[in-house]
Scaffold this active site. Structure first.
Site, mmCIF file in Angstrom:
data_model
loop_
_atom_site.group_PDB
_atom_site.id
_atom_site.type_symbol
_atom_site.label_atom_id
_atom_site.label_comp_id
_atom_site.label_asym_id
_atom_site.label_seq_id
_atom_site.Cartn_x
_atom_site.Cartn_y
_atom_site.Cartn_z
ATOM 1 C CG ASP A 72 -1.784 -1.213 1.322
ATOM 2 O OD1 ASP A 72 -2.272 -1.669 0.281
ATOM 3 O OD2 ASP A 72 -1.934 -1.740 2.444
ATOM 4 C CE LYS A 82 3.168 -2.274 -4.467
ATOM 5 N NZ LYS A 82 2.771 -2.011 -3.090
ATOM 6 N N GLY A 136 -4.246 -3.928 -4.529
ATOM 7 C CA GLY A 136 -5.214 -2.922 -4.960
ATOM 8 C C GLY A 136 -4.451 -1.654 -5.269
ATOM 9 C CG HIS A 137 -1.663 -1.135 -7.697
ATOM 10 N ND1 HIS A 137 -0.795 -1.650 -8.617
ATOM 11 C CD2 HIS A 137 -1.226 -1.550 -6.501
ATOM 12 C CE1 HIS A 137 0.137 -2.355 -7.987
ATOM 13 N NE2 HIS A 137 -0.113 -2.314 -6.701
ATOM 14 C CD GLN A 189 0.737 -8.572 -2.616
ATOM 15 O OE1 GLN A 189 1.493 -9.233 -3.302
ATOM 16 N NE2 GLN A 189 -0.491 -8.326 -2.996
HETATM 17 P P1 IMP Z 1 -2.762 -12.642 1.508
HETATM 18 O O1 IMP Z 1 -1.794 -12.083 0.537
HETATM 19 O O2 IMP Z 1 -4.200 -12.359 1.186
HETATM 20 O O3 IMP Z 1 -2.518 -14.091 1.794
HETATM 21 O O4 IMP Z 1 -2.518 -11.905 2.930
HETATM 22 C C1 IMP Z 1 -1.328 -12.083 3.675
HETATM 23 C C2 IMP Z 1 -0.903 -10.785 4.346
HETATM 24 O O5 IMP Z 1 -0.485 -9.860 3.362
HETATM 25 C C3 IMP Z 1 -2.023 -10.102 5.138
HETATM 26 O O6 IMP Z 1 -1.455 -9.458 6.256
HETATM 27 C C4 IMP Z 1 -2.544 -9.066 4.167
HETATM 28 O O7 IMP Z 1 -3.156 -7.966 4.811
HETATM 29 C C5 IMP Z 1 -1.255 -8.657 3.472
HETATM 30 N N1 IMP Z 1 -1.464 -8.143 2.120
HETATM 31 C C6 IMP Z 1 -1.725 -8.862 1.005
HETATM 32 N N2 IMP Z 1 -1.828 -8.049 -0.058
HETATM 33 C C7 IMP Z 1 -1.614 -6.806 0.384
HETATM 34 C C8 IMP Z 1 -1.556 -5.530 -0.260
HETATM 35 O O8 IMP Z 1 -1.714 -5.391 -1.482
HETATM 36 N N3 IMP Z 1 -1.312 -4.484 0.562
HETATM 37 C C9 IMP Z 1 -1.087 -4.609 1.885
HETATM 38 N N4 IMP Z 1 -1.136 -5.771 2.524
HETATM 39 C C10 IMP Z 1 -1.376 -6.868 1.779
#
Ligand code: IMP
Length: 444
Positions: free
Chosen positions: A13, A16, A40-41, A227
């Site tokens: 977040d 990017k 999510g962008h 991420q």
């Molecule tokens: P997952 O990727 O859904 O398995 O989540 C694993 C961890 O990564 C969790 O703490 C999510 O909140 C975090 N996470 C996954 N994608 C994002 C992102 O795009 N931004 C911020 N945190 C993320």
């Protein structure tokens, strides 16, 4: 012409999408290489807001090649609805290419993500519940369904059967659930996937070959990370991480190129820190300052709407991100959110339980879980900086803050964000002089 990898240098977040958007304007191809629709962008262009979960934001420029690489996990339903949404707003999506080797997020992956988190109870990771972890687990177990499988009924059905076999016991409680049960029906799943495959077929390609061609033709190629470094499955705060590698090295495995094909690695970091979901976060603020940053920064997830945890800038983590990504440049976003503080704090080292001090990121989970931040304070600035259009317009204290970050990380700051709009992005001298920017002027 340089190729650039853009990565998150914190916990995701970081903004990017906006940096990729600025570079995409100059680029010929934009490639997503890991993650899925957990990302999510948000892009704001001419007052219009665009939200992307899977499709590279470069799609908004007609004629760009936008690739979903083999390292991405694709939920075809989400991808199709994103495509439909773009088409409905008049965007030409013909430039989108999806790797035939990318893995598919299946309905049972989403169910397993929910059930896994429920089983962990208080110890849950706080995943986005989009099926990311179970899809990557199947990929590693060689039980994954790939995009190309959606084009072959016989293979598809066999593969789904094999993938379901070891999950039977876990899925049984869901079979009779009216919400989940129908999604687990083999016939229905196969038919749905064939329909999705049919609709996506025109976009499915050998994307590695497309990327090689762009590199061989000396085009500007941008690799778009999702991420962030601290969520990396190998280098992040395991197990509170995502299930892919958001670090720059994954641009290679996730798109089919070698390390020598990468010229620059730009890390994106907010002027402060945020984290969604559980896990260590030494500079987290549990007070009204944290609340203020959340409100001012609009720190609520694009994908899940969850309130993000907030804290001061963490230089221990940022230096680590610089190292594991070989960052050549830093983009600092949301500097405007820090306006109004008399003093701005920056975490420069951690203190462990036994009073040990850590200047570098501790490898040991127990140390990390108990680490607290030690801060240095810098003078803040009161001015609203959202109207600044060049670095010279910024108050001296804001410029000093940026110089301090560059100095402490050893990475030049190239871009600074002072608001969500494109015009609210300031190039530093180092940014304007960077090989990618010099070599790739904005195309008409
Ligand atoms: P997952 O990727 O859904 O398995 O989540 C694993 C961890 O990564 C969790 O703490 C999510 O909140 C975090 N996470 C996954 N994608 C994002 C992102 O795009 N931004 C911020 N945190 C993320």
């Amino acid at each position: 012409m340089p190729s650039i990898v853009i990565v998150g240098a914190q916990w995701g977040d970081e903004g990017k999408g906006k940096v990729v958007d600025l570079l995409a304007e100059r680029a010929d191809a934009v490639i997503r290489f890991q993650g899925g629709n957990n990302a999510g962008h948000t892009i704001v262009r001419n007052g219009e807001t665009w939200k992307f979960h899977l499709i590279p934001s470069g799609i908004l420029y007609p004629g760009k090649t936008c690739v979903i690489g083999n390292g991405v996990v694709v939920d075809p339903k989400v991808l199709l609805s994103e495509l439909d949404g773009l088409r409905a707003r008049g965007v030409d999506v013909s430039g989108l290419k999806i790797s035939a080797n990318a893995h598919v997020i299946m309905p049972y992956h989403i169910i397993l993500d929910h059930s896994g988190e429920a089983r962990l109870g208080k110890l849950e990771i706080g995943t986005t519940k989009r099926g990311i972890g179970p899809a990557y687990a199947d990929k590693a177990s060689r039980l994954g369904i790939r995009v190309q499988d959606m084009l072959d009924e016989k293979i598809l059905k066999k593969k789904i059967l094999s993938a379901l076999e070891p999950k039977k016991a876990l899925l049984r409680p869901y079979e009779r659930d009216p919400d989940f049960g129908p999604q687990l029906d083999l016939q229905r799943m196969t038919e749905d996937l064939l329909t999705f495959g049919h609709r996506l077929e025109q976009h499915i390609a050998d994307t590695a070959a497309l990327v090689w061609r762009a590199l061989d033709d000396d085009k500007l190629v941008v690799f778009e990370g999702a991420q962030g470094a601290l969520l990396d499955i190998d280098h992040g705060t395991y197990p509170f991480v995502t299930s892919s590698n958001p670090v720059a090295a994954a641009a290679c495995t996730g798109s089919g190129i070698g390390p020598k094909d990468i010229d620059e690695v730009w890390g994106v970091a907010k002027a402060y820190s945020t984290r969604v979901g559980a896990g260590p976060f030494p500079s987290e603020l549990h007070d009204e300052t944290g609340e203020l940053i959340r409100e001012r920064g609009g720190e609520f997830g694009t994908t899940t709407g969850r309130a993000r945890r907030t804290g001061w800038m963490d230089l221990v983590a940022l230096r680590y991100a610089a190292r594991i990504n070989s960052l050549t440049a830093l983009s600092i976003t949301k500097l405007d959110v820090l306006s109004g503080f008399d003093r701005v704090k920056v975490c420069t080292r951690y203190r462990g339980e036994d009073d040990a001090r850590f200047d570098t990121f501790p490898y040991h989970q127990s140390v990390l879980h108990h680490a607290t931040a030690e801060y240095e304070e810098l003078p803040g600035w009161r001015e609203d900086i959202s109207e600044c259009r060049s670095i010279a317009d910024l108050p001296q204290a804001a410029r000093d803050y940026l110089d301090w970050i560059a100095d402490q990380t050893g990475v030049p700051v190239t871009l600074v964000g002072v608001g969500p709009g494109r015009e609210q992005t300031l190039w530093t001298e180092a940014g304007a002089a960077s090989p990618a920017i010099v070599a790739a002027p904005v195309q008409a």
